[in-house]
Enzyme design. Sequence first.
Site, short mmCIF file in Angstrom:
data_model
loop_
_atom_site.label_atom_id
_atom_site.label_comp_id
_atom_site.label_asym_id
_atom_site.label_seq_id
_atom_site.Cartn_x
_atom_site.Cartn_y
_atom_site.Cartn_z
N CYS A 97 7.92 9.57 -8.58
CA CYS A 97 7.91 8.22 -8.07
C CYS A 97 6.32 7.94 -8.76
CB CYS A 97 7.68 8.56 -6.52
SG CYS A 97 7.38 6.82 -5.96
N CYS A 99 3.62 5.99 -6.89
CA CYS A 99 2.74 5.61 -5.89
C CYS A 99 1.45 6.67 -6.02
CB CYS A 99 3.32 5.65 -4.53
SG CYS A 99 4.02 7.18 -4.00
N CYS A 107 5.38 2.11 -5.63
CA CYS A 107 6.16 2.84 -6.23
C CYS A 107 6.91 2.42 -7.50
CB CYS A 107 7.31 3.38 -5.10
SG CYS A 107 6.79 4.03 -3.70
N LYS A 172 16.03 5.87 2.39
CA LYS A 172 14.47 6.10 2.77
C LYS A 172 13.94 5.00 3.38
CE LYS A 172 9.95 7.08 0.45
NZ LYS A 172 9.35 7.22 -0.53
N ARG A 182 0.10 9.48 3.24
CA ARG A 182 -0.62 8.76 2.35
C ARG A 182 -1.99 9.20 2.15
NH1 ARG A 182 1.79 3.69 5.36
NH2 ARG A 182 3.95 3.79 4.44
N ARG A 194 5.86 -1.80 1.74
CA ARG A 194 6.97 -1.13 0.90
C ARG A 194 8.40 -1.64 1.47
NH1 ARG A 194 3.90 4.42 0.18
NH2 ARG A 194 2.58 3.74 -1.65
N GLU A 210 23.69 2.71 0.10
CA GLU A 210 22.63 3.06 -0.81
C GLU A 210 23.02 4.54 -1.19
OE1 GLU A 210 20.23 1.74 -2.26
OE2 GLU A 210 19.59 0.21 -0.99
N LYS A 225 15.17 10.18 5.03
CA LYS A 225 13.98 10.32 5.24
C LYS A 225 13.53 8.81 6.08
CE LYS A 225 9.47 10.39 3.09
NZ LYS A 225 8.67 10.53 1.86
N SER A 251 5.37 13.70 7.53
CA SER A 251 4.14 14.25 7.91
C SER A 251 3.92 13.40 9.33
CB SER A 251 3.18 13.43 6.96
OG SER A 251 3.44 11.96 6.75
N TYR A 290 6.91 20.39 6.93
CA TYR A 290 5.69 20.92 6.77
C TYR A 290 5.40 22.18 7.78
CZ TYR A 290 4.80 16.66 4.52
OH TYR A 290 5.26 15.47 3.62
#
Length: 305
Positions: A97, A99, A107, A172, A182, A194, A210, A225, A251, A290
């Site tokens: 990507c 970004c 992006c 996404k 971020r 976005r 998609e 996501k 996150s 994570y």
Amino acid sequence: MDLSLDDLIVPIFVDENISSPKEIRSMPNYYRIPIEGLSKEVGECVDLGLRTFILFGIPSYKDEIGSSAFDKNGVIQKAVRKIKDDFPDVVIVTDVCLCEYTTHGHCGVVRNGKILNDETLPILGKIAVSHAEAGADIVAPSGMMDGMVRAIRSALDEEGFTDVAIMSYSAKYASNFYTPFREAADSGYKFGDRRSYQMDFHNSDEALREVELDLKEGADIVMVKPALAYLDIVRRVKERFGVPTCAYNVSGEYAMVKASSIQGWLDERSTVYEILTCIKRAGADLVITYHAKDFAKWVKEGFEF
């Protein structure tokens, strides 16, 4: 539903601007890792039974088109080579990507405040090829640009990387759960949002369209996501297409559990186990999370789930 460490993908934020791990304020106990610290970090994960990693880069310079993203000596390219030299048998996924690498934080290529889809595609192809040259096993385009999978597949094949797989961020959503990321990846946008290229969270049918498009363009693995608020999408994708499916436990989902456990409002270990199990139960074959390293530690310690 059995949950295995082989189901988990460990995200690593690689920062070429630091010399020691730097904690991410909004993601307690998660760190940016310097290139010099990668062997230690990956080695600890491997010792715990984790073997698949997805890399995000924080570069030393940014520009309007994100040229550091396809620099052969860029942060991700150096990180992949370092990890593969020390741990040749691990699986490396690289985020593809712009970004994190652009001054505007979007992006895609931007001109006069507009994100330019078609002008972005050749750049994504160059990034993917540079990652494959460094040794990446899987590239993961995350920008939700139309045609990105076809552009990347064509670029990889033309350079002889026919065996490098594509894990596409196919569904996404424009989600509020990304905010800590971020900070972690220094990828906040300088204007707008976005929503013009990420999906509206009201819409579930669009996700199937998609995914279908990405599969037709050559995606090997598709991704949903975020994960927790989108388990219905994970289930619909798996039932409709029956292909390898990944869910990204993002996150903000991590931060909520961490913050609550720090306050004593949730039992972290049981909650994490429940979350990861439910994501897999919904149909995910792979989970980017994570929590992976903590969960592996708890398993090794013999915690009874």
